[in-house]
Design a protein around this motif. Structure first.
Motif, PDB file in Angstrom:
ATOM      1  N   GLY A  14      43.258   1.170  32.883  1.00  0.00           N
ATOM      2  CA  GLY A  14      44.643   1.948  33.157  1.00  0.00           C
ATOM      3  C   GLY A  14      45.579   0.985  33.535  1.00  0.00           C
ATOM      4  N   GLU A  15      46.060   1.258  34.719  1.00  0.00           N
ATOM      5  CA  GLU A  15      47.134   0.082  35.402  1.00  0.00           C
ATOM      6  C   GLU A  15      46.387  -1.124  36.014  1.00  0.00           C
ATOM      7  N   GLY A  16      47.032  -2.309  36.093  1.00  0.00           N
ATOM      8  CA  GLY A  16      46.515  -3.271  36.344  1.00  0.00           C
ATOM      9  C   GLY A  16      46.319  -3.428  37.811  1.00  0.00           C
ATOM     10  N   ASP A  68      35.107  -6.537  37.230  1.00  0.00           N
ATOM     11  CA  ASP A  68      34.449  -5.460  38.083  1.00  0.00           C
ATOM     12  C   ASP A  68      35.099  -4.178  38.571  1.00  0.00           C
ATOM     13  N   ALA A  69      36.615  -4.513  38.189  1.00  0.00           N
ATOM     14  CA  ALA A  69      37.894  -3.560  38.662  1.00  0.00           C
ATOM     15  C   ALA A  69      37.164  -2.245  38.297  1.00  0.00           C
ATOM     16  N   PRO A  70      37.392  -0.998  38.891  1.00  0.00           N
ATOM     17  CA  PRO A  70      36.861   0.096  38.626  1.00  0.00           C
ATOM     18  C   PRO A  70      37.696   0.761  37.231  1.00  0.00           C
ATOM     19  N   ALA A  71      37.208   1.349  36.155  1.00  0.00           N
ATOM     20  CA  ALA A  71      37.810   1.672  34.950  1.00  0.00           C
ATOM     21  C   ALA A  71      38.528   3.292  35.380  1.00  0.00           C
ATOM     22  N   LYS A  92      37.192   4.070  24.238  1.00  0.00           N
ATOM     23  CA  LYS A  92      36.848   2.706  24.437  1.00  0.00           C
ATOM     24  C   LYS A  92      35.705   2.651  25.576  1.00  0.00           C
ATOM     25  N   LEU A  93      35.813   3.259  26.561  1.00  0.00           N
ATOM     26  CA  LEU A  93      35.187   3.359  27.932  1.00  0.00           C
ATOM     27  C   LEU A  93      33.882   3.961  27.540  1.00  0.00           C
TER      28      LEU A  93
END
Length: 350
Positions: A123-125, A169-172, A182-183
Motif C-alpha cells: 500500500g502506502e510507504g 517485515d512491514a504489514p501488507a 499479488k499478496l
C-alpha cells in the motif's frame, strides 16, 4: 539446471530468460501471449524450449514441468485495471493461475520457486510523525487531492509526515485488486512450501523500466508512458505535483535479482517463503524521472498537470538490503545511465 519461466515472453520475463541462458541454464518458457500484453510476436532466444499455453491450463503446465529443476513464475495480469469489474480477470490470471502451477509443481516434485511479487502489497510507504512515530496513513481524501494536498497527513494528529524506506517485515496493505492478487500469490506459495517442503523467494519488484518495455497497454508503467509521449513529440504529463517518490529499477537488475534469488534457494530452509524487495536503492520523484528522460531524449520538458488517480499512493520506496545481504546481489545500472539508455531504446508495441 532446467528452469521453467512462466510469462517468459513478457517484458521482465524475457530479460530473465536471457540472463538464465547467459548463466548456463537450460530454459523453458510458458506464455499465453494474452492480447492485453502482447500485440506483436515475441523474440525467443535461440535454444529456448517455447510453449504457447496459459498457466491455468493444467495439462500444459504439467507437461511443461517435466524434467524441470526450478520455476520462475512471472506470468500475471498487471496494472490497476479500469474499474472493479476487472477483478475476476485479475484473480483468474494471477491467483487461479498460480494455484494451478503450484498444484502441478507439487505433483511433479519441483520444490524451488522464484515468485514475481510487487511493492504494491505494502500500500502506502513508510511514514513517521514527529509526535506519534511510525504511522500508517489511510487512503488520501478526494477533497484534499482536489485542493492540491497530495501528502498524506498523520492519521492521529493531521500533521505532515516524513517518508522513509519500507522493509519486508512491514504489514501488507493492498489497496487495489492487482495488489490483493499479488499478496494472495505470496500466501498460496507459502502454503505450497509448507505442504511440500518447497522453498520460495518472493521478489517484490519496484518500478521496473528498460529496453523492451511495452507501450500503450495496461502493462505500461509511468516510465513507458513518458517515453511513448516523447516519441510522439509530446511533453510527458506528470500527475499531482511530481513529488511522489518511487524506486526506478532497471530490468536487467531485476533479471539479476532472479538469478541471485534462485541461487539463494539452495541455502534457504525447506518449507518456507522469504520475501525480498527489489529496488535500485536510489529513489527519485516521478518529476525527476520525467525530466531526466526528457533531457536524455532531447524532447519537450515535462508538464506537471495536478491531475491524480484515486488509488495511487504518494510515496513507496523500500530497502533492498535483505537481498543484498543474503545473496550478494547489487543493482548495476545507475539512474542517469539507465534513463539515457531507455531514452533511445525501442519500445515494444505490446
Amino acid at each position: 539446471m532446467l528452469i521453467l519461466v512462466t510469462g517468459g515472453a513478457g517484458f521482465i520475463g524475457s530479460h530473465i530468460v536471457t540472463a538464465l541462458a547467459g548463466a548456463g541454464h537450460e530454459v523453458r518458457v510458458l506464455d499465453a501471449l494474452l492480447p492485453a500484453a502482447h500485440r506483436t510476436a515475441p523474440e525467443i532466444p535461440a535454444g529456448t524450449d517455447w510453449r504457447h499455453a496459459d498457466v491455468r491450463d493444467k495439462e500444459a503446465v504439467t507437461d511443461a514441468l517435466r524434467g524441470v529443476d526450478a520455476v520462475c513464475h512471472q506470468a500475471a495480469m498487471v496494472g490497476l485495471g479500469k474499474d472493479f469489474a476487472d477483478a475476476p480477470d485479475y484473480v483468474g490470471c494471477n491467483d487461479l493461475g498460480t494455484a494451478v502451477l503450484l498444484a502441478a509443481t507439487a505433483a511433479a516434485g519441483v520444490r524451488r520457486l522464484v515468485l514475481a511479487s510487487s511493492m504494491v502489497v505494502y500500500g502506502e510507504g513508510r511514514y513517521e510523525c514527529l509526535r506519534h512515530g511510525v504511522v500508517r496513513p489511510g487512503p488520501r481524501k478526494v477533497a484534499d487531492l482536489d485542493a492540491g494536498g497530495f501528502e498524506p497527513p498523520c492519521p492521529r494528529c493531521g500533521e505532515p509526515l516524513d517518508a522513509g524506506l519500507v522493509d519486508e517485515d512491514a504489514p501488507a496493505d493492498p489497496r487495489n485488486v492487482y495488489a490483493a492478487t499479488k499478496l494472495a500469490q505470496e500466501h498460496l506459495a507459502a502454503a505450497w512450501a509448507r505442504a511440500t517442503g518447497g522453498r520460495v523467494a518472493a521478489l517484490r519488484y519496484h518500478n521496473v523500466y528498460g529496453p523492451g518495455m511495452p507501450r500503450d497497454t495496461p502493462y505500461a508503467g509511468v516510465a513507458s508512458l513518458f517515453r511513448s509521449a516523447l516519441s510522439r513529440g509530446e511533453a510527458p504529463r506528470v500527475f499531482e505535483d511530481g513529488g511522489q517518490r518511487r524506486d526506478f529499477v532497471h530490468v536487467r537488475d531485476v533479471a539479476g535479482a532472479n538469478l541471485a534469488a534462485l541461487d539463494g534457494l539452495d541455502g534457504s530452509p525447506d518449507g518456507g517463503l522469504r520475501a525480498y524487495n527489489v529496488g535500485s536503492g536510489d529513489p527519485h520523484t516521478v518529476g525527476e524521472m520525467a525530466a531526466a528522460l526528457a533531457e536524455a531524449y532531447g524532447g519537450p520538458a515535462p508538464v506537471v498537470t495536478g491531475e491524480y488517480r484515486l488509488g495511487d499512493v504518494r510515496h513507496i520506496t523500500a530497502s533492498s538490503r535483505r537481498l543484498r545481504d543474503e545473496s550478494g546481489w547489487k543493482p548495476q545500472v545507475p539512474f542517469t545511465e539507465g534513463m539515457t539508455e531507455f531514452a533511445s531504446a525501442p519500445l515494444r508495441a505490446g
